[in-house]
Design a protein around this motif. Structure first.
Motif, PDB file in Angstrom:
ATOM      1  N   GLN A   1       7.647   5.558 -11.918  1.00 19.06           N
ATOM      2  CA  GLN A   1       6.536   5.677 -10.984  1.00 19.06           C
ATOM      3  C   GLN A   1       5.496   4.618 -11.320  1.00 19.06           C
ATOM      4  OE1 GLN A   1       4.869   9.580  -9.931  1.00 19.06           O
ATOM      5  NE2 GLN A   1       2.829   8.660 -10.115  1.00 19.06           N
ATOM      6  N   TYR A   2       5.075   3.891 -10.292  1.00 18.32           N
ATOM      7  CA  TYR A   2       4.092   2.836 -10.504  1.00 18.32           C
ATOM      8  C   TYR A   2       3.270   2.660  -9.241  1.00 18.32           C
ATOM      9  CZ  TYR A   2       7.338  -0.119  -7.846  1.00 18.32           C
ATOM     10  OH  TYR A   2       8.154  -0.627  -6.872  1.00 18.32           O
ATOM     11  N   GLU A   3       2.214   1.877  -9.368  1.00 20.51           N
ATOM     12  CA  GLU A   3       1.341   1.563  -8.249  1.00 20.51           C
ATOM     13  C   GLU A   3       1.154   0.053  -8.164  1.00 20.51           C
ATOM     14  OE1 GLU A   3      -1.576   5.509  -8.406  1.00 20.51           O
ATOM     15  OE2 GLU A   3      -2.197   3.619  -9.350  1.00 20.51           O
ATOM     16  N   VAL A   4       1.295  -0.492  -6.973  1.00 17.42           N
ATOM     17  CA  VAL A   4       0.937  -1.887  -6.739  1.00 17.42           C
ATOM     18  C   VAL A   4      -0.546  -1.973  -6.420  1.00 17.42           C
ATOM     19  CG1 VAL A   4       1.351  -3.916  -5.291  1.00 17.42           C
ATOM     20  CG2 VAL A   4       3.257  -2.451  -5.960  1.00 17.42           C
TER      21      VAL A   4
ATOM     22  N   ARG B   1      -4.012   0.522  -6.504  1.00 16.96           N
ATOM     23  CA  ARG B   1      -4.455   1.748  -7.163  1.00 16.96           C
ATOM     24  C   ARG B   1      -4.564   2.911  -6.180  1.00 16.96           C
ATOM     25  NH1 ARG B   1      -6.061   2.996 -12.021  1.00 16.96           N
ATOM     26  NH2 ARG B   1      -7.567   4.652 -12.428  1.00 16.96           N
ATOM     27  N   TYR B   2      -4.066   4.082  -6.613  1.00 22.13           N
ATOM     28  CA  TYR B   2      -4.069   5.332  -5.856  1.00 22.13           C
ATOM     29  C   TYR B   2      -3.088   5.317  -4.685  1.00 22.13           C
ATOM     30  CZ  TYR B   2      -8.413   6.019  -8.462  1.00 22.13           C
ATOM     31  OH  TYR B   2      -9.361   6.122  -9.461  1.00 22.13           O
ATOM     32  N   TYR B   3      -2.182   4.322  -4.660  1.00 20.46           N
ATOM     33  CA  TYR B   3      -1.131   4.292  -3.646  1.00 20.46           C
ATOM     34  C   TYR B   3       0.210   4.314  -4.373  1.00 20.46           C
ATOM     35  CZ  TYR B   3      -4.510   3.064   0.002  1.00 20.46           C
ATOM     36  OH  TYR B   3      -5.561   3.064   0.895  1.00 20.46           O
ATOM     37  N   PRO B   4       0.716   5.488  -4.755  1.00 15.26           N
ATOM     38  CA  PRO B   4       1.963   5.554  -5.532  1.00 15.26           C
ATOM     39  C   PRO B   4       3.165   5.065  -4.730  1.00 15.26           C
ATOM     40  CG  PRO B   4       1.289   7.747  -4.809  1.00 15.26           C
ATOM     41  CD  PRO B   4       0.166   6.824  -4.464  1.00 15.26           C
TER      42      PRO B   4
ATOM     43  N   VAL C   1      -5.371   7.006   0.099  1.00 15.91           N
ATOM     44  CA  VAL C   1      -5.458   7.041  -1.358  1.00 15.91           C
ATOM     45  C   VAL C   1      -5.176   8.444  -1.862  1.00 15.91           C
ATOM     46  CG1 VAL C   1      -7.083   5.144  -1.426  1.00 15.91           C
ATOM     47  CG2 VAL C   1      -7.951   7.470  -1.299  1.00 15.91           C
ATOM     48  N   VAL C   2      -4.626   8.516  -3.069  1.00 14.59           N
ATOM     49  CA  VAL C   2      -4.355   9.801  -3.712  1.00 14.59           C
ATOM     50  C   VAL C   2      -5.281   9.908  -4.920  1.00 14.59           C
ATOM     51  CG1 VAL C   2      -2.656  11.205  -4.926  1.00 14.59           C
ATOM     52  CG2 VAL C   2      -1.964   9.847  -2.944  1.00 14.59           C
ATOM     53  N   ILE C   3      -6.307  10.718  -4.800  1.00 16.23           N
ATOM     54  CA  ILE C   3      -7.270  10.920  -5.883  1.00 16.23           C
ATOM     55  C   ILE C   3      -7.267  12.399  -6.241  1.00 16.23           C
ATOM     56  CG2 ILE C   3      -9.663  10.669  -6.610  1.00 16.23           C
ATOM     57  CD1 ILE C   3      -9.980   8.503  -4.518  1.00 16.23           C
ATOM     58  N   LEU C   4      -6.923  12.665  -7.480  1.00 15.73           N
ATOM     59  CA  LEU C   4      -6.757  14.045  -7.952  1.00 15.73           C
ATOM     60  C   LEU C   4      -5.811  14.777  -7.014  1.00 15.73           C
ATOM     61  CD1 LEU C   4     -10.299  14.910  -9.307  1.00 15.73           C
ATOM     62  CD2 LEU C   4      -8.303  14.090 -10.538  1.00 15.73           C
TER      63      LEU C   4
ATOM     64  N   TYR D   1       0.809  -1.211   0.000  1.00 14.05           N
ATOM     65  CA  TYR D   1       0.000   0.000   0.000  1.00 14.05           C
ATOM     66  C   TYR D   1       0.849   1.270   0.000  1.00 14.05           C
ATOM     67  CZ  TYR D   1      -4.004  -2.983   0.792  1.00 14.05           C
ATOM     68  OH  TYR D   1      -4.976  -3.945   0.650  1.00 14.05           O
ATOM     69  N   GLY D   2       2.071   1.141  -0.438  1.00 18.73           N
ATOM     70  CA  GLY D   2       2.906   2.313  -0.681  1.00 18.73           C
ATOM     71  C   GLY D   2       3.541   2.869   0.574  1.00 18.73           C
TER      72      GLY D   2
END
Length: 658
Positions: free
Chosen positions: A636-639, A641-644, A268-271, A84-85
């Protein structure tokens, strides 16, 4: 008397040389031959194992710059780590997409339990005190293991370092590591010989990181640079181990350990919403002991005891809660006793009976908390046949559970029989070429969160059942004393029934038995020790997984977060000056939802790591210096979603052995 002994020896030596000469002539016939060094190379564990087994040792972890257990597990074929980043993000491991609940984490031979969540957060473990890390699909290839090990679909075994004291009565290992995002990790280990048959090993470690790292936020065609916050972590852990060998050669290993942490949970990172105020505090103490004894060469007994206490506090500040803050406090206790009795029936046949008793308790601060207590009995009757070419393992596991609650209704008592059979056959007498087969029935009980967590829980849940099938081919060949290669290929099929999922109801989500999942895959590993130049050698390790995991209860699409293609390659170059380690890990595209549209697509990624390490010996001290660059290409990637995940970062470390 002395002269008589000398005369007898002289006659024996004379006869052995086929003559009747006098003593002085015998001496003239004695020749000194050159010393001969006999070497043999042990066949790789994954080649010999009846079930797929992968192993990484401390030397490999150091050369590749791996400092966290989660990063090490990612190197194994067939595993997926839900990350989860961030430094403080939760990390759980799933084997062949059966889910983290089906994976047992074993710490020095005894299971790590978490009845509340049903899965273990491996982010709290580091590699600094690690001797060996192994992953076994199915079960560990040891008939004397506990019944709890038999009950799992896969076993992640963590083996810590044990004292190796030869000339001196003590040894000290101290390390200091640091890196990007404010990461600092000092530790110290102390080994002491208390007697000829008793030794003590202790380890203490501290870790902190602010966890603030930059990432790129994409909004259509617009890209902005943001920072990841609330990913800080501070933890301390320590343990003391006692090793003793009795006069009858029986062995006792006892351990007491404590872990404490405070960490932010990156949301989470949304917008442009990067705000996160979730916090988690953990305290965990456990004590465990294992006793081993052999009787009359044919009988062996292993007993295990463990007590585990875990406390956690979760806090979230948000206006959606009454009073603007939500605080959950959970306390778990586990009492565990295990005994395995083995009987070597003949030179080929061994039988074993294992019995485990587990008591789990959960107390929390919920107003409607049910305060459950679970009693579990696990009984495994197993056999092992070991012939010249055929090795076979089989067992039947019986599970019985009873549950009590202080409020509300408890689920029904549950019982189940689970059989397993695995075979390995050597195809050629003069070649390490094996074919292996496995069929295994497992199930996992609903966790306390599944059953009781506030309005989400459902105490009518049935256990989640799984069938595992595996057929594989393994081969190893030494082309010379310094050049060898091994290859394993395993095809597998898993079927999961009554999968426990969160399903939307009228007003709230509810845990239900809903899912059916079919998992088909192909796992491939290869390794080689390769001489390059005099005193320059290379070690190459690679794995690849092709996997199709379809949701048979829904739209027959690949289940979320499951790539069809994944793999990694590691190369360790050993030279007289320094070791160079390079690894690359790749993951194909996958989706965060059963609906396969661009909105839910997660792109493929590659992560590269470069490590330099050098060992320096100065008198009685040994210094090990390491430096690593992680995510070398700054991808840059995500394992999830929304957790860079973090971009390019660095680590350095020094270990001193006295």
């Amino acid at each position: 008397m002395t002269n008589r002994i000398i005369s007898i020896l002289a006659v024996v030596l004379t006869i052995s040389h086929g003559g009747y000469a006098q003593t002085d002539s015998i001496v003239s016939k004695v020749h000194t031959i050159d010393e001969v060094e006999v070497r043999s190379r042990q066949v790789n564990d994954n080649v010999l194992a009846v079930t797929p087994t992968q192993v990484m040792r401390q030397e490999q972890l150091t050369s590749l710059g791996i400092v966290s257990l989660a990063d090490a597990v990612k190197k194994f074929a067939g595993t997926s780590v839900r990350d989860y980043g961030g430094i403080g993000g939760l990390k759980t491991v799933s084997v062949r997409n059966l889910g983290a609940h089906h994976t047992l984490v074993s710490y020095d031979g005894i299971a790590v339990g978490n009845a509340q969540a049903g899965q273990v957060d491996i982010s709290r473990y580091t590699t600094e005190n690690l001797s060996q890390l192994s992953l076994s699909i199915g079960q560990v290839d040891d008939i004397m293991q506990s019944a709890r090990h038999y009950a799992s679909a896969g076993v992640l075994s963590i083996q810590t370092q044990s004292p190796t004291l030869d000339q001196r009565s003590y040894s000290v290992h101290a390390s200091l590591r640091g890196g990007s995002f404010g990461w600092v990790n000092p530790s110290v280990s102390y080994w002491q010989k208390l007697g000829s048959e008793t030794s003590l090993a202790s380890h203490l470690s501290y870790m902190r990181a602010d966890g603030v790292y930059p990432f790129t936020l994409k909004n259509g065609y617009l890209k902005t640079r943001e920072k990841r916050y609330n990913s800080d972590v501070e933890s301390v852990q320590g343990e003391v181990n006692l090793y003793h060998t009795f006069r009858d050669q029986s062995e006792l290993q006892a351990k007491a350990a404590y872990y404490q942490s405070e960490q932010g949970l990156p949301g989470v990172v949304i917008l442009y919403n990067t705000d996160a105020k979730e916090r988690l505090w953990n305290k965990n103490f456990f004590a465990q002991a294992e006793y081993k004894r052999r009787f009359a060469e044919r009988w062996e007994l292993r007993t295990r005891l463990k007590y585990n206490y875990a406390w956690d506090r979760y806090e979230d500040v948000n206006l959606k809660y009454e009073g603007g803050k939500q605080t959950d406090i959970n306390r778990q206790q586990e009492y565990y006793a295990s005994a395995t009795l083995g009987w070597k029936l003949t030179s080929h046949w061994t039988l074993a009976l294992a019995e485990d008793i587990v008591v789990n308790k959960l107390h929390n601060n919920f107003e409607m908390g049910m305060q459950p207590v679970r009693f579990t009995s696990l009984t495994a009757l197993s056999f092992r046949y070991s012939g010249e070419r055929l090795t076979a393992n089989g067992y039947v596991l019986g599970t019985v559970t009873k549950e009590h609650v202080k409020k509300g209704n408890a689920p029904d008592d549950r019982s189940r029989l689970s059989p397993t059979l695995s075979l390995s056959y050597r195809l050629l007498n003069d070649e390490s070429l094996f074919v292996r087969l496995m069929a295994k029935s497992t199930f996992r009980l609903p966790s306390f969160n599944d059953l009781y967590y506030q309005r989400l829980g459902n105490n009518q849940l049935r256990p989640e059942k799984a069938m595992e099938y595996n057929v594989g081919l393994t081969w190893e060949h030494p082309f010379s004393s310094s050049f060898r290669i091994y290859v394993t290929v395993d095809a597998y099929y898993n079927h999961v029934k009554d999968k426990i999922v969160a399903f939307p109801s009228t007003y709230v989500w509810k845990m239900v038995n809903y899912g059916k999942v079919d998992i088909k895959g192909l796992g491939f590993t290869i390794g080689s020790d390769l001489p390059i130049l005099p005193k320059v050698n290379a070690q190459i390790l690679a794995s690849y997984t092709l996997q199709e995991a379809l949701d048979k209860s829904g739209n027959n699409e690949q289940i979320p977060y499951t790539p069809k293609h994944s793999g990694n390659v590691s190369v360790i170059l050993k030279t007289p000056w320094a070791n160079v380690g390079y690894s690359v890990m790749g993951c194909g595209e996958r989706y965060s939802n059963n609906i396969h549209t661009d909105e839910y697509r997660l792109h493929a990624y590659w992560e590269h790591t470069l490590t330099l390490s050098r060992e320096i010996k100065l008198r009685h001290c040994i210094f090990m210096l390491t430096a690593s660059i992680v995510n070398l290409t700054d991808e840059q990637y995500e394992v999830v979603r929304y957790y860079p995940m973090p971009g390019r970062n660095w680590r350095v470390g020094v270990v001193v052995k006295l």
